[in-house]
Design a protein around this motif. Structure first.
Motif, PDB file in Angstrom:
ATOM      1  N   MET A 257      36.703  56.213  47.414  1.00  0.00           N
ATOM      2  CA  MET A 257      36.306  55.420  48.579  1.00  0.00           C
ATOM      3  C   MET A 257      35.256  54.382  48.187  1.00  0.00           C
ATOM      4  N   PHE A 258      34.345  54.745  47.283  1.00  0.00           N
ATOM      5  CA  PHE A 258      33.377  53.763  46.785  1.00  0.00           C
ATOM      6  C   PHE A 258      34.107  52.611  46.100  1.00  0.00           C
ATOM      7  N   ALA A 259      35.096  52.927  45.272  1.00  0.00           N
ATOM      8  CA  ALA A 259      35.852  51.879  44.573  1.00  0.00           C
ATOM      9  C   ALA A 259      36.505  50.923  45.568  1.00  0.00           C
ATOM     10  N   LEU A 260      37.091  51.454  46.634  1.00  0.00           N
ATOM     11  CA  LEU A 260      37.714  50.601  47.642  1.00  0.00           C
ATOM     12  C   LEU A 260      36.674  49.696  48.308  1.00  0.00           C
ATOM     13  N   ALA A 261      35.526  50.240  48.648  1.00  0.00           N
ATOM     14  CA  ALA A 261      34.465  49.431  49.257  1.00  0.00           C
ATOM     15  C   ALA A 261      34.003  48.342  48.297  1.00  0.00           C
ATOM     16  N   ASP A 262      33.811  48.698  47.046  1.00  0.00           N
ATOM     17  CA  ASP A 262      33.320  47.755  46.039  1.00  0.00           C
ATOM     18  C   ASP A 262      34.341  46.650  45.777  1.00  0.00           C
ATOM     19  N   VAL A 263      35.588  47.013  45.625  1.00  0.00           N
ATOM     20  CA  VAL A 263      36.641  46.014  45.417  1.00  0.00           C
ATOM     21  C   VAL A 263      36.793  45.139  46.664  1.00  0.00           C
ATOM     22  N   GLY A 264      36.695  45.750  47.847  1.00  0.00           N
ATOM     23  CA  GLY A 264      36.824  44.987  49.079  1.00  0.00           C
ATOM     24  C   GLY A 264      35.794  43.884  49.197  1.00  0.00           C
ATOM     25  N   ILE A 265      34.528  44.196  48.914  1.00  0.00           N
ATOM     26  CA  ILE A 265      33.503  43.150  49.034  1.00  0.00           C
ATOM     27  C   ILE A 265      33.615  42.145  47.903  1.00  0.00           C
ATOM     28  N   TYR A 266      33.959  42.611  46.707  1.00  0.00           N
ATOM     29  CA  TYR A 266      34.141  41.697  45.573  1.00  0.00           C
ATOM     30  C   TYR A 266      35.200  40.648  45.920  1.00  0.00           C
ATOM     31  N   LEU A 267      36.332  41.091  46.459  1.00  0.00           N
ATOM     32  CA  LEU A 267      37.396  40.157  46.818  1.00  0.00           C
ATOM     33  C   LEU A 267      36.983  39.244  47.971  1.00  0.00           C
ATOM     34  N   ALA A 268      36.224  39.757  48.927  1.00  0.00           N
ATOM     35  CA  ALA A 268      35.727  38.928  50.028  1.00  0.00           C
ATOM     36  C   ALA A 268      34.816  37.819  49.494  1.00  0.00           C
ATOM     37  N   ILE A 269      34.008  38.142  48.499  1.00  0.00           N
ATOM     38  CA  ILE A 269      33.128  37.147  47.878  1.00  0.00           C
ATOM     39  C   ILE A 269      33.955  36.100  47.141  1.00  0.00           C
ATOM     40  N   LEU A 270      34.901  36.550  46.318  1.00  0.00           N
ATOM     41  CA  LEU A 270      35.735  35.610  45.567  1.00  0.00           C
ATOM     42  C   LEU A 270      36.520  34.693  46.502  1.00  0.00           C
ATOM     43  N   ALA A 271      36.973  35.221  47.632  1.00  0.00           N
ATOM     44  CA  ALA A 271      37.714  34.410  48.593  1.00  0.00           C
ATOM     45  C   ALA A 271      36.885  33.219  49.058  1.00  0.00           C
ATOM     46  N   ARG A 272      35.567  33.376  49.078  1.00  0.00           N
ATOM     47  CA  ARG A 272      34.684  32.316  49.553  1.00  0.00           C
ATOM     48  C   ARG A 272      34.108  31.452  48.442  1.00  0.00           C
ATOM     49  N   LEU A 273      33.895  32.032  47.256  1.00  0.00           N
ATOM     50  CA  LEU A 273      33.245  31.297  46.167  1.00  0.00           C
ATOM     51  C   LEU A 273      34.188  30.866  45.055  1.00  0.00           C
ATOM     52  N   GLY A 274      35.373  31.446  45.013  1.00  0.00           N
ATOM     53  CA  GLY A 274      36.276  31.188  43.894  1.00  0.00           C
ATOM     54  C   GLY A 274      36.092  32.260  42.837  1.00  0.00           C
TER      55      GLY A 274
END
Length: 140
Positions: free
Chosen positions: A57-74
């Protein structure tokens, strides 16, 4: 902040940069308000007793925010987690995928703060809630 990487671009980045885990995750939706990521739960994600493990569950949370950041910053490959607090609220439903819904609360020059709710597929009650902070490397 507008979306600069869509679902296809994020999935390609994940496959290229993180091939060891990319098959576990499916990005379902990316909007300015919310990033939704599914974890295809398999036997390797379970702990004794048949429930999804906390590290999964930690991995899912971590990947989720990482991808949300990349979606905005590249594609900022070196963005890193600097803090995470996770509350496990209830046992995930057996035999169901997990779905995370990530909101970016603050996108600063150096730090990003986000909130992630994790659900068992088909249930509107969260099984976990995480608050994460990421550090963004200096941009040229």
């Amino acid at each position: 902040m507008p979306i600069v990487m869509d679902v296809d671009a994020l999935m390609e980045f994940l496959r290229r940069e993180f091939p060891q885990v990319s098959e576990d995750f499916v990005i379902e939706e990316v909007t300015e308000e919310l990033t939704t990521v599914r974890l295809a739960v398999g036997e390797r994600h379970l702990r004794p007793g048949g429930t999804v493990s906390g590290p999964t569950m930690f991995a899912l949370a971590d990947v989720g925010i990482y991808l949300a950041i990349l979606a905005r910053l590249g594609p900022v490959a070196l963005a890193v987690t600097t803090n995470c607090s996770i509350d496990f609220l209830r046992k995930p439903a057996s035999g169901r995928d997990l779905v995370s819904k990530t909101r970016i609360l603050k996108l600063g020059r150096v730090l990003v703060v986000g909130d992630v709710l994790i659900y068992s597929e088909g249930d509107d009650r969260p099984v976990a809630r995480a608050s994460l902070t990421y550090s963004i490397p200096p941009r040229a």
